[in-house]
Design a protein around this motif. Structure first.
Motif, PDB file in Angstrom:
ATOM      1  N   LEU A 199       0.925  -1.168   0.109  1.00  0.00           N
ATOM      2  CA  LEU A 199      -0.012   0.042  -0.019  1.00  0.00           C
ATOM      3  C   LEU A 199       0.881   1.579   0.048  1.00  0.00           C
ATOM      4  CD1 LEU A 199      -3.035   0.916   0.097  1.00  0.00           C
ATOM      5  CD2 LEU A 199      -2.544   1.274   2.553  1.00  0.00           C
ATOM      6  N   ALA A 200       2.020   1.146   0.908  1.00  0.00           N
ATOM      7  CA  ALA A 200       2.786   2.370   0.934  1.00  0.00           C
ATOM      8  C   ALA A 200       3.592   2.694  -0.572  1.00  0.00           C
ATOM      9  CB  ALA A 200       3.723   2.169   2.049  1.00  0.00           C
ATOM     10  N   LYS A 201       3.640   1.841  -1.422  1.00  0.00           N
ATOM     11  CA  LYS A 201       4.280   1.915  -2.661  1.00  0.00           C
ATOM     12  C   LYS A 201       3.468   2.001  -3.791  1.00  0.00           C
ATOM     13  CE  LYS A 201       8.595   1.693  -4.033  1.00  0.00           C
ATOM     14  NZ  LYS A 201       9.574   0.860  -4.273  1.00  0.00           N
ATOM     15  N   LEU A 202       2.314   2.013  -3.484  1.00  0.00           N
ATOM     16  CA  LEU A 202       1.346   2.328  -4.734  1.00  0.00           C
ATOM     17  C   LEU A 202       1.237   3.735  -5.030  1.00  0.00           C
ATOM     18  CD1 LEU A 202      -1.948   0.036  -4.127  1.00  0.00           C
ATOM     19  CD2 LEU A 202       0.100  -0.659  -5.398  1.00  0.00           C
ATOM     20  N   SER A 203       0.980   3.957  -6.395  1.00  0.00           N
ATOM     21  CA  SER A 203       0.847   5.309  -6.904  1.00  0.00           C
ATOM     22  C   SER A 203      -0.362   5.912  -6.188  1.00  0.00           C
ATOM     23  CB  SER A 203       1.007   5.187  -8.672  1.00  0.00           C
ATOM     24  OG  SER A 203      -0.282   4.693  -8.991  1.00  0.00           O
ATOM     25  N   PRO A 204      -0.405   7.241  -6.322  1.00  0.00           N
ATOM     26  CA  PRO A 204      -1.495   7.993  -5.715  1.00  0.00           C
ATOM     27  C   PRO A 204      -2.550   7.458  -6.576  1.00  0.00           C
ATOM     28  CG  PRO A 204       0.416   9.405  -5.833  1.00  0.00           C
ATOM     29  CD  PRO A 204       0.679   8.121  -6.362  1.00  0.00           C
ATOM     30  N   ALA A 205      -2.579   7.296  -7.713  1.00  0.00           N
ATOM     31  CA  ALA A 205      -3.754   7.163  -8.693  1.00  0.00           C
ATOM     32  C   ALA A 205      -4.206   5.566  -8.483  1.00  0.00           C
ATOM     33  CB  ALA A 205      -3.459   7.268 -10.211  1.00  0.00           C
ATOM     34  N   CYS A 206      -3.575   4.893  -8.193  1.00  0.00           N
ATOM     35  CA  CYS A 206      -3.754   3.379  -8.098  1.00  0.00           C
ATOM     36  C   CYS A 206      -4.577   3.381  -6.784  1.00  0.00           C
ATOM     37  CB  CYS A 206      -2.510   2.597  -8.127  1.00  0.00           C
ATOM     38  SG  CYS A 206      -2.772   0.863  -8.137  1.00  0.00           S
ATOM     39  N   ARG A 207      -3.821   3.800  -5.660  1.00  0.00           N
ATOM     40  CA  ARG A 207      -4.427   3.711  -4.305  1.00  0.00           C
ATOM     41  C   ARG A 207      -5.893   4.601  -4.377  1.00  0.00           C
ATOM     42  NH1 ARG A 207      -1.505   4.781   1.521  1.00  0.00           N
ATOM     43  NH2 ARG A 207      -3.371   4.967   2.515  1.00  0.00           N
ATOM     44  N   GLU A 258      -3.802  -1.166 -16.183  1.00  0.00           N
ATOM     45  CA  GLU A 258      -2.589  -0.437 -15.541  1.00  0.00           C
ATOM     46  C   GLU A 258      -2.479  -0.667 -14.305  1.00  0.00           C
ATOM     47  OE1 GLU A 258      -5.096   1.246 -17.137  1.00  0.00           O
ATOM     48  OE2 GLU A 258      -5.187   3.374 -16.029  1.00  0.00           O
ATOM     49  N   PHE A 259      -3.637  -0.756 -13.524  1.00  0.00           N
ATOM     50  CA  PHE A 259      -3.417  -0.777 -12.114  1.00  0.00           C
ATOM     51  C   PHE A 259      -3.216  -2.303 -11.741  1.00  0.00           C
ATOM     52  CE2 PHE A 259      -6.529   3.082 -11.760  1.00  0.00           C
ATOM     53  CZ  PHE A 259      -5.242   3.842 -11.761  1.00  0.00           C
ATOM     54  N   LEU A 260      -3.778  -3.165 -12.502  1.00  0.00           N
ATOM     55  CA  LEU A 260      -3.613  -4.607 -12.229  1.00  0.00           C
ATOM     56  C   LEU A 260      -2.052  -4.827 -12.442  1.00  0.00           C
ATOM     57  CD1 LEU A 260      -6.609  -6.493 -14.219  1.00  0.00           C
ATOM     58  CD2 LEU A 260      -6.080  -6.315 -11.854  1.00  0.00           C
ATOM     59  N   HIS A 261      -1.490  -4.393 -13.556  1.00  0.00           N
ATOM     60  CA  HIS A 261       0.074  -4.322 -13.641  1.00  0.00           C
ATOM     61  C   HIS A 261       0.643  -3.777 -12.610  1.00  0.00           C
ATOM     62  CE1 HIS A 261      -0.884  -4.636 -18.301  1.00  0.00           C
ATOM     63  NE2 HIS A 261      -0.335  -6.129 -17.810  1.00  0.00           N
ATOM     64  N   GLU A 262       0.261  -2.510 -12.113  1.00  0.00           N
ATOM     65  CA  GLU A 262       0.937  -1.945 -11.113  1.00  0.00           C
ATOM     66  C   GLU A 262       0.921  -2.776  -9.451  1.00  0.00           C
ATOM     67  OE1 GLU A 262       0.111   2.071 -10.250  1.00  0.00           O
ATOM     68  OE2 GLU A 262       1.056   2.102  -8.345  1.00  0.00           O
ATOM     69  N   ALA A 317       5.192  -7.915  -6.145  1.00  0.00           N
ATOM     70  CA  ALA A 317       6.281  -8.906  -6.290  1.00  0.00           C
ATOM     71  C   ALA A 317       7.390  -8.336  -5.810  1.00  0.00           C
ATOM     72  CB  ALA A 317       6.572  -8.992  -8.039  1.00  0.00           C
ATOM     73  N   GLN A 318       7.759  -7.070  -5.680  1.00  0.00           N
ATOM     74  CA  GLN A 318       8.917  -6.519  -4.884  1.00  0.00           C
ATOM     75  C   GLN A 318       9.279  -6.921  -3.380  1.00  0.00           C
ATOM     76  OE1 GLN A 318       9.007  -2.199  -5.434  1.00  0.00           O
ATOM     77  NE2 GLN A 318       8.462  -2.519  -7.711  1.00  0.00           N
ATOM     78  N   TYR A 319       7.805  -7.163  -2.920  1.00  0.00           N
ATOM     79  CA  TYR A 319       7.887  -7.378  -1.270  1.00  0.00           C
ATOM     80  C   TYR A 319       7.384  -8.901  -1.138  1.00  0.00           C
ATOM     81  CZ  TYR A 319       7.955  -2.363  -0.837  1.00  0.00           C
ATOM     82  OH  TYR A 319       8.633  -1.136  -1.035  1.00  0.00           O
TER      83      TYR A 319
END
Ligand SMILES: [Fe+2]
Length: 293
Positions: free
Chosen positions: A124-132, A241-245, A251-253
């Protein structure tokens, strides 16, 4: 909370060694879970029956996956399929969403084949503002069909008065789900199946941590059931684009549990998502239990 003396090795997981196990009470266990999201109890439990007993002792009530076979009252052997499984909250695509997912590893795989974990707070902390913002404003919806034998077994589990699946009525299921505005159910008498739609936010506040997390089953395929359709509660698709994000950030975490024989893991199922690597080692005997705080 102060970092407990027995916290070691990993910044993501609280690790309990056998010498601390006997003195670890439920309150302290829950506090650790609230802090870390995952508690790994190393070499403290040695069979499925003791695992079941420990889960019962540290939960208010049990949940289950009606598609699996129960062992020892609370434990269910994890499915034997081999393919990788995406991140999800256990049963997080249904109103029967348990607070805690437990795993007990009787025999650890020597190569790959790991259970994976991903802290939704970090995602959650890493999501872009648009996605969040999209996920804050749009509850998501899971819908699918469930066969008669599965929903009937589930009703028997949640209704002490009912033990014979054949005697269960659709009204019994409706009564368990209750006045839940998040869930819509329709019954198809022709094949005894139900179709349900469950709407919920992709971002939840865990009762253990009291902090929000990106915790959902958007990325996790369904193993024993028909794969659900996942869209928004208003019927719109989730933008690609949000599914990809979310796939990329998650995956990073994502990290492997690193199973050793007789490890037990307790997971905050409304904060930390789990999945599985492809199984490449047949030596792997892992039990699962689901419960409420
Ligand atoms: Fe799972």
């Amino acid at each position: 909370m102060n970092t407990p003396a027995y916290h070691s090795e990993s910044p993501d997981v609280s690790i309990i060694e056998p010498r601390h196990f006997a003195s670890l009470g439920k309150a302290e266990l829950y506090e650790l879970l609230g802090h870390y999201g995952v508690v790994l109890l190393r070499n403290c439990i040695h069979n499925a029956e003791d695992f079941s007993a420990y889960v019962k002792q540290n939960s208010s009530r049990l949940s289950l996956d009606p598609a699996r076979v129960m062992v020892g009252g609370a434990a269910q052997l994890v499915d034997a399929g081999r393919q990788a499984i995406g991140l999800h909250c256990e049963n997080g695509n249904s109103p029967f969403w348990p607070d805690i997912t437990w795993f007990y590893c009787q025999e650890a795989p020597r190569k790959g084949s790991q259970t994976t974990l991903c802290d939704g707070e970090k995602v959650l902390a890493k999501l872009s503002p648009a996605c969040r913002t999209f996920f804050e404003n749009n509850p998501i919806r899971y819908s699918r069909t469930v066969a008669g034998d599965k929903w009937r077994r589930l009703v028997c589990h949640y209704s002490p008065a009912l033990s014979d699946p054949a005697a269960v009525e659709i009204e019994d299921l409706m009564q368990i789900v209750g006045d839940d505005s998040q869930t819509q159910i329709s019954f198809n008498p022709a094949d005894d199946s139900i179709h349900y739609a469950f709407s919920t936010s992709a971002i939840l506040v865990s009762e253990f941590s009291q902090r929000p997390a990106f915790a959902n089953s958007i990325l996790g395929p369904s193993f024993n059931y028909e794969v659900p359709v996942i869209d928004t509660a208003s019927g719109l698709p989730i933008p690609s684009e949000f599914l990809h994000e979310i796939a990329e950030v998650s995956a990073q975490y994502t990290y492997p549990v690193g199973w050793r024989d007789h490890d037990m893991v307790m997971i905050d199922n409304r904060r930390v998502m789990h999945g599985r690597e492809a199984i490449v080692d047949e030596r792997r005997r892992i039990f699962n239990a689901l419960s409420y705080r």
